[in-house]
Design an enzyme around this catalytic site. Structure first.
Site, mmCIF file in Angstrom:
data_model
loop_
_atom_site.group_PDB
_atom_site.id
_atom_site.type_symbol
_atom_site.label_atom_id
_atom_site.label_comp_id
_atom_site.label_asym_id
_atom_site.label_seq_id
_atom_site.Cartn_x
_atom_site.Cartn_y
_atom_site.Cartn_z
ATOM 1 N N ARG A 2 66.050 59.574 78.733
ATOM 2 C CA ARG A 2 66.857 60.792 78.664
ATOM 3 C C ARG A 2 66.601 61.646 79.908
ATOM 4 N NH1 ARG A 2 66.075 60.651 72.551
ATOM 5 N NH2 ARG A 2 63.959 61.391 72.575
ATOM 6 N N PHE A 34 76.860 56.623 70.292
ATOM 7 C CA PHE A 34 75.741 56.400 69.346
ATOM 8 C C PHE A 34 74.700 57.519 69.554
ATOM 9 C CE2 PHE A 34 77.313 52.264 70.861
ATOM 10 C CZ PHE A 34 77.762 51.676 69.681
ATOM 11 N N ALA A 56 82.382 53.610 67.235
ATOM 12 C CA ALA A 56 82.267 53.454 68.680
ATOM 13 C C ALA A 56 83.404 52.603 69.256
ATOM 14 C CB ALA A 56 80.923 52.813 69.012
ATOM 15 N N CYS A 111 67.877 47.753 71.508
ATOM 16 C CA CYS A 111 66.552 47.931 70.880
ATOM 17 C C CYS A 111 66.254 46.771 69.945
ATOM 18 C CB CYS A 111 66.483 49.267 70.150
ATOM 19 S SG CYS A 111 67.693 49.431 68.837
HETATM 20 N N1 SAH Z 1 70.826 57.427 71.138
HETATM 21 C C1 SAH Z 1 70.142 57.942 69.987
HETATM 22 C C2 SAH Z 1 69.697 56.870 69.005
HETATM 23 C C3 SAH Z 1 70.811 56.003 68.513
HETATM 24 S S1 SAH Z 1 70.479 55.248 66.978
HETATM 25 C C4 SAH Z 1 68.953 58.798 70.428
HETATM 26 O O1 SAH Z 1 68.642 58.875 71.623
HETATM 27 O O2 SAH Z 1 68.337 59.419 69.567
HETATM 28 C C5 SAH Z 1 71.994 54.461 66.630
HETATM 29 C C6 SAH Z 1 73.092 55.379 66.121
HETATM 30 O O3 SAH Z 1 74.289 54.599 66.100
HETATM 31 C C7 SAH Z 1 72.916 55.908 64.708
HETATM 32 O O4 SAH Z 1 72.932 57.308 64.732
HETATM 33 C C8 SAH Z 1 74.119 55.364 63.929
HETATM 34 O O5 SAH Z 1 74.672 56.305 63.020
HETATM 35 C C9 SAH Z 1 75.102 55.062 65.025
HETATM 36 N N2 SAH Z 1 76.083 53.996 64.742
HETATM 37 C C10 SAH Z 1 75.895 52.828 64.101
HETATM 38 N N3 SAH Z 1 77.018 52.077 64.119
HETATM 39 C C11 SAH Z 1 77.960 52.799 64.786
HETATM 40 C C12 SAH Z 1 79.322 52.567 65.158
HETATM 41 N N4 SAH Z 1 79.933 51.434 64.830
HETATM 42 N N5 SAH Z 1 79.952 53.515 65.842
HETATM 43 C C13 SAH Z 1 79.352 54.681 66.193
HETATM 44 N N6 SAH Z 1 78.068 54.942 65.881
HETATM 45 C C14 SAH Z 1 77.364 54.022 65.184
#
Ligand code: SAH
Length: 392
Positions: A210, A226, A278, A336
């Site tokens: 970040r 996400f 997404a 991840c």
């Molecule tokens: N980037 C974040 C962590 C991401 S965790 C950070 O830095 O804290 C993954 C995230 O993807 C979760 O919040 C989940 O709700 C979201 N997610 C899962 N499938 C998804 C999809 N198909 N479209 C959009 N978001 C999604």
């Protein structure tokens, strides 16, 4: 302590200090050995190889000591103190940063245990029955750590313990109580909800990434896909982004993101958040709208059996981002999934680049931060992979 005897030749990985004993390596289990119990692991030749926690499953013992090193409940306090000293040495314990991972399982020689610190609260997860049975002793050791000032310990293992173990773990406070807090990461504030949030409430593992994103944000239009709690968005705003759009399929995540933006940049008119899928969002988005895109999806391959589909998922996701990003744009892309190797992830992203026809260069190769250390004997501890790409 009961003795578990290995098959002939199966002591080799322990002699390399790999901390797992697989069930197939065992010649003889002692009578009456209970799940979570301490066990002494002995070679076919009768040599003591070390001690660990026994469990039923493919990984049968998670080793906590090797050779003659003794093992008892006093061990936790010493390991936790060493883990805390490391975080101090990393410069993570300071007034403008009070959240970090204190224990990263095997990486802190405590296989089966994860502890994240948010201010004066420790959120603890057991991934093994052994750690579950020792949770009270570990919680006591946490609040007794000199200088760490931990006052509350929240135990959150309902979803991390092996389902078959039937341990019936209940999430709840082992010590103190403090429901949710504002943690500070590199001077930015984040509201953390360990009760209802994913994992321990926050993804500490993206801290360094970040911060790197912040350096690229000035004047850019950023899409944080996400976003979960909006970590990348808040750093992008601090870095001077012209506009930031945060997207997540969970409306809870979108509220968290909005709250965190508000905490740091009250009445910010550069940020917008949307709860949507997404692939749907990326598909509908006009070309060239963003010149900085973050893709940090959940693990697409949680098990080896899902590897092929997972890699396809990474390729598809990155291909749309390549297709849509503005020329001269930057993409931060992550995986991840522990079962996806660095090389496999890079290949998936490479196929996506080829498919899009864009000229792509790798600017940075990213990984997990130093408070998620990898025991050199246990390469499986490395899980986060990221690439920063320049797209012409
Ligand atoms: N980037 C974040 C962590 C991401 S965790 C950070 O830095 O804290 C993954 C995230 O993807 C979760 O919040 C989940 O709700 C979201 N997610 C899962 N499938 C998804 C999809 N198909 N479209 C959009 N978001 C999604």
């Amino acid at each position: 302590m009961k003795q578990l005897i290995l098959k002939k030749g199966k002591e080799e990985s322990l002699s390399r200090r790999h901390p797992w004993v697989f069930s197939g390596a065992i010649a003889k289990l002692p009578d009456g050995l209970e799940e979570g119990e301490w066990v002494e692991v002995v070679s076919a030749g009768g040599e003591t190889l070390g001690r660990g926690h026994y469990q039923i499953g493919s990984i049968a013992v998670r080793m906590l000591t090797f050779g003659d090193e003794p093992a008892d409940d006093a061990l936790y306090a010493g390991r936790l103190e060493a883990a805390f000293r490391l975080r101090q040495a990393l410069g993570l314990v300071r007034p403008n940063n009070d959240c970090f991972r204190l224990v990263h399982g095997e990486g802190d020689f405590l296989p089966g245990l994860v502890v994240d610190i948010y201010g004066d609260t420790a959120v603890m997860q057991a991934h093994s029955p052994g750690m579950h049975l020792n949770r009270e002793a570990i919680a006591d050791a946490l609040v007794s750590l000199p200088e760490a000032k931990i006052r509350n310990v929240y135990y959150k293992s309902e979803t991390t313990l092996p389902f078959m173990a039937r341990l019936d773990p209940q999430n709840g406070y082992l010590i103190g109580r403090y429901d949710g807090s504002i943690a500070v990461e590199n001077g930015l504030k984040f509201s953390i909800d360990w009760l209802k949030g994913q994992k321990t409430g926050f993804f500490l593992d993206q801290r360094d990434n970040r911060r790197l994103l912040q350096q690229y944000a000035e004047g850019r239009e950023v899409l944080n896909m996400f976003c979960y709690t909006g970590g990348f968005s808040v750093y992008a705003l601090r870095g001077g982004a012209k506009r930031v759009v945060s997207v997540d399929s969970s409306s809870k995540a979108i509220s968290l993101t909005q709250a965190n933006v508000e905490l740091n940049f009250p009445e910010c008119d550069r940020h917008m958040a949307e709860a949507t899928d997404a692939f749907k969002y990326l598909g509908a988005m006009p070309k060239g709208e963003f010149d900085l895109i973050v893709l940090d999806p959940p693990a697409f391959a949680k098990h080896k059996s899902a590897l092929r589909n997972g890699l396809q998922g990474y390729r598809r996701l990155n291909a749309v981002a390549f297709e849509k990003v503005r020329p001269g744009g930057i993409i931060f892309t992550f995986s991840c999934s522990q079962v996806v190797s660095r090389e496999q992830f890079r290949l998936a992203v490479f196929s996506a680049a080829l498919q899009s026809g864009r000229k792509v260069r790798i600017l940075h190769q990213l990984t997990q931060p130093a408070d998620h250390p990898v025991d050199i004997s246990h390469p499986e501890g490395e899980y986060l992979k990221g690439l920063v790409l320049y797209v012409e």
